[in-house]
Design an enzyme around this catalytic site. Structure first.
Site, PDB file in Angstrom:
ATOM      1  N   TYR A   1      -0.728  -8.658  10.298  1.00  0.00           N
ATOM      2  CA  TYR A   1      -1.380  -9.876   9.824  1.00  0.00           C
ATOM      3  C   TYR A   1      -2.069 -10.636  10.961  1.00  0.00           C
ATOM      4  CZ  TYR A   1       0.804  -8.973   5.363  1.00  0.00           C
ATOM      5  OH  TYR A   1       1.161  -8.394   4.184  1.00  0.00           O
TER       6      TYR A   1
ATOM      7  N   GLY B   1      -6.620   2.036   7.145  1.00  0.00           N
ATOM      8  CA  GLY B   1      -7.390   0.802   7.089  1.00  0.00           C
ATOM      9  C   GLY B   1      -7.474   0.205   5.693  1.00  0.00           C
ATOM     10  N   LEU B   2      -6.800   0.809   4.731  1.00  0.00           N
ATOM     11  CA  LEU B   2      -6.878   0.313   3.361  1.00  0.00           C
ATOM     12  C   LEU B   2      -6.099  -0.989   3.162  1.00  0.00           C
ATOM     13  CD1 LEU B   2      -6.635   3.705   1.451  1.00  0.00           C
ATOM     14  CD2 LEU B   2      -8.666   2.291   1.821  1.00  0.00           C
TER      15      LEU B   2
ATOM     16  N   VAL C   1       0.866  -1.177   0.000  1.00  0.00           N
ATOM     17  CA  VAL C   1       0.000   0.000   0.000  1.00  0.00           C
ATOM     18  C   VAL C   1       0.903   1.227   0.000  1.00  0.00           C
ATOM     19  CG1 VAL C   1      -1.737   1.330   1.295  1.00  0.00           C
ATOM     20  CG2 VAL C   1      -1.888  -1.170   1.198  1.00  0.00           C
TER      21      VAL C   1
ATOM     22  N   ASP D   1       7.473 -10.111   6.885  1.00  0.00           N
ATOM     23  CA  ASP D   1       8.653  -9.558   7.550  1.00  0.00           C
ATOM     24  C   ASP D   1       8.283  -9.251   8.994  1.00  0.00           C
ATOM     25  OD1 ASP D   1      10.298  -9.658   5.300  1.00  0.00           O
ATOM     26  OD2 ASP D   1       9.662  -7.674   4.614  1.00  0.00           O
TER      27      ASP D   1
END
Length: 174
Positions: free
Chosen positions: A152, A119-120, A111, A145
């Site tokens: 995540y 929040g994208l 991104v 990473d």
């Protein structure tokens, strides 16, 4: 592009983002200028524009021919675009490879720094997971990473509870 959908007909209020639960768009207003964030599954990505996006986050340059080949052979590609009137630019990207039955691995989640913290990235990940699940893929993996592991985790990814099972072969490693 045939996959682009506009889900919002009404104007949003200033400084807000409306998130769509399905592949479509988000509407933002910034200083009175409306922009739409549009998600697409189209694999016809300008690889030079993608590499500019990757440059913006500090990723190492990759051979363009290999990037193009990776996209063509991906099971799924989700791109994220900023649309302001006729102006459009690539601001996010992710792709997945798969065995088309059980497993998929997500790659190249990126991104643009100007759009991080809104929040994208989470929405980009939700879109790719939703599309994989719609294909009945239940085992979704990725490599992260250390500085993005928490990102995540917030999306439901967990480290292998039995320890790392993955192994890697590298050229010239013997």
């Amino acid at each position: 592009m045939s996959f682009w959908k506009s889900l919002f007909n009404s104007q949003s209020t200033a400084s807000t983002t409306t998130t769509s639960p399905s592949l479509g768009s988000q509407v933002e207003q910034d200083n009175g200028s409306e922009s739409k964030i549009i998600f697409s599954k189209d694999k016809d990505i300008d690889v030079y524009e993608l590499e500019e996006l990757c440059d913006a986050v500090g990723w190492a340059r990759r051979p363009i021919r290999k990037v193009k080949k990776a996209i063509q052979h991906s099971f799924l590609v989700i791109s994220m675009w900023e649309q302001r009137g006729a102006y459009r630019r690539l601001i996010g990207f992710s792709r997945a490879t798969s065995d088309h039955a059980f497993n998929a691995t997500i790659w190249d989640v990126v991104v643009h720094p100007e759009f991080q913290g809104r929040g994208l990235g989470k929405e980009l990940m939700r879109q790719i997971i939703k599309e994989l699940r719609s294909e009945d893929i239940s085992n979704i993996t990725l490599f992260a990473d250390p500085h993005v592991v928490d990102f995540y985790r917030q999306l439901g990814f967990r480290p292998d509870p039995e320890g790392i099972k993955g192994m890697f072969w590298y050229p010239n490693s013997r």
